[in-house]
Design an enzyme around this catalytic site. Sequence first.
Site, PDB file in Angstrom:
ATOM      1  N   HIS A 133       0.823  -1.209   0.000  1.00 27.92           N
ATOM      2  CA  HIS A 133       0.000   0.000   0.000  1.00 27.92           C
ATOM      3  C   HIS A 133       0.852   1.252   0.000  1.00 27.92           C
ATOM      4  CE1 HIS A 133      -2.205   3.359   1.914  1.00 27.92           C
ATOM      5  NE2 HIS A 133      -3.162   2.955   1.119  1.00 27.92           N
ATOM      6  N   CYS A 134       1.985   1.236   0.678  1.00 28.17           N
ATOM      7  CA  CYS A 134       2.708   2.485   0.929  1.00 28.17           C
ATOM      8  C   CYS A 134       3.528   2.986  -0.256  1.00 28.17           C
ATOM      9  CB  CYS A 134       3.620   2.309   2.146  1.00 28.17           C
ATOM     10  SG  CYS A 134       2.723   2.167   3.701  1.00 28.17           S
TER      11      CYS A 134
END
Length: 429
Positions: free
Chosen positions: A269-270
């Site tokens: 996600h990051c």
Amino acid sequence: MELLNRVSKGIFRTGILGMGYVGLPLAIALASKGLKVFGVDTDFQKIANLKRGNSHVLGVERKKLLDYQARGLLFFSQPSDPVYREIDIFCLTVPTPLTEAYEQDLSYLKAAMMDLLPHAGEKLVILESSSYPGTTEELLLPLLARKWGQVGEDFFLACSPERVDPGNKRYNFFNTPRVVGGVTENCLQLAMSFYGHLGCPLLPVGNPRTAEMAKLLENSFRAVNIALINELGRYCHRAKLDIWEVVEVAASKPFGFKPFYPGPGAGGHCIPVDPLYLMWDSRRKGFPLRFINLAWEFNLEQPEYIVNRLKDELDSRGMTVKGTKFLILGITYKENVADLRESPALYIMEKLRGMEAEVSYSDPYVDELQLGGKKLKSKAVEAEVLKDIHCAVFITAHSAFNTDFIRKHCPLIFDCRNIMKKGKNVVTL
């Protein structure tokens, strides 16, 4: 502040809004310190599973879930008035995804705020979800101030971005430094006292914007360096150099260099997402971040490059992608986790199937998945399975894979992670 007195003594109740990869481990960490925690999520099935001790997050043990609930330290609920009235500190760990136009989607954050707004009082709200610099003060503060009164007196607001690294056995909530930015000095003091119960190093900063920006810098740094090393990997392939050896030599310098390694693309996600928050906000401010934008574009291209390398390598052996039986080894975005978010393996599999290859996979953390409307099940890495494939492709280097066994039974192996010993049947991409 009466709340500060209770927080310092550990007499408070925390509500964590969002039981995902950040919120659930945080709930467990706080409960382990003897603190009362309410885990809140809008997903009824997720809450029902957690009440039964079934976790969807790797590393959260069933035994702890059941034990902390039995001891009256951990509660799971959907948003509701009775629950919210009991909470003193709200931690926002809801998703902050991107729209199809690559703009930040704050709908989950806004919905969470709407749920808690009716419950004014001497409470602390902390934003942990990653977002653009200014979210705490530009979005959350006006909403709360209209209903709750004066920040720093009637209520308190801070930002402390999550720093969770799924699967990391060395760093966790208790030893990773916690960056904390408060809207006022009272807000900062209260948030510092709260996180002090975890025993982690605390780093106070001047305002929430600094905390928000630091999180985006951390992941933009990684995104840019991933793009750099993948570009140099392509160059080294053209120049007939071994990029892995080049990195190893460069890393021998004891200062001024941090090694990054080539791979199939940026996942999770990051790293693929957080820099886009910055890009979106920078366009709003009339200062487009060209360097980060270029790195993002390059990272998007990397899975396509891997597919083209596979095609070229097969062509050089008189083979075609069409009809070739591929076994993809590891489809999660990183090793030893069950997280498929933004995994480049999924794109690679889809692309190979679009070229009429036969694609199967093996992953000890993903039993099955839907790919292009078709259900695939993970295959065991056994001799009977391997003898029926033409080539294996290492995407994710799970420690569960027996590389010696795979080498022995696979006629051809493509390795995106350089985990196989060099040999005649192994090609490092």
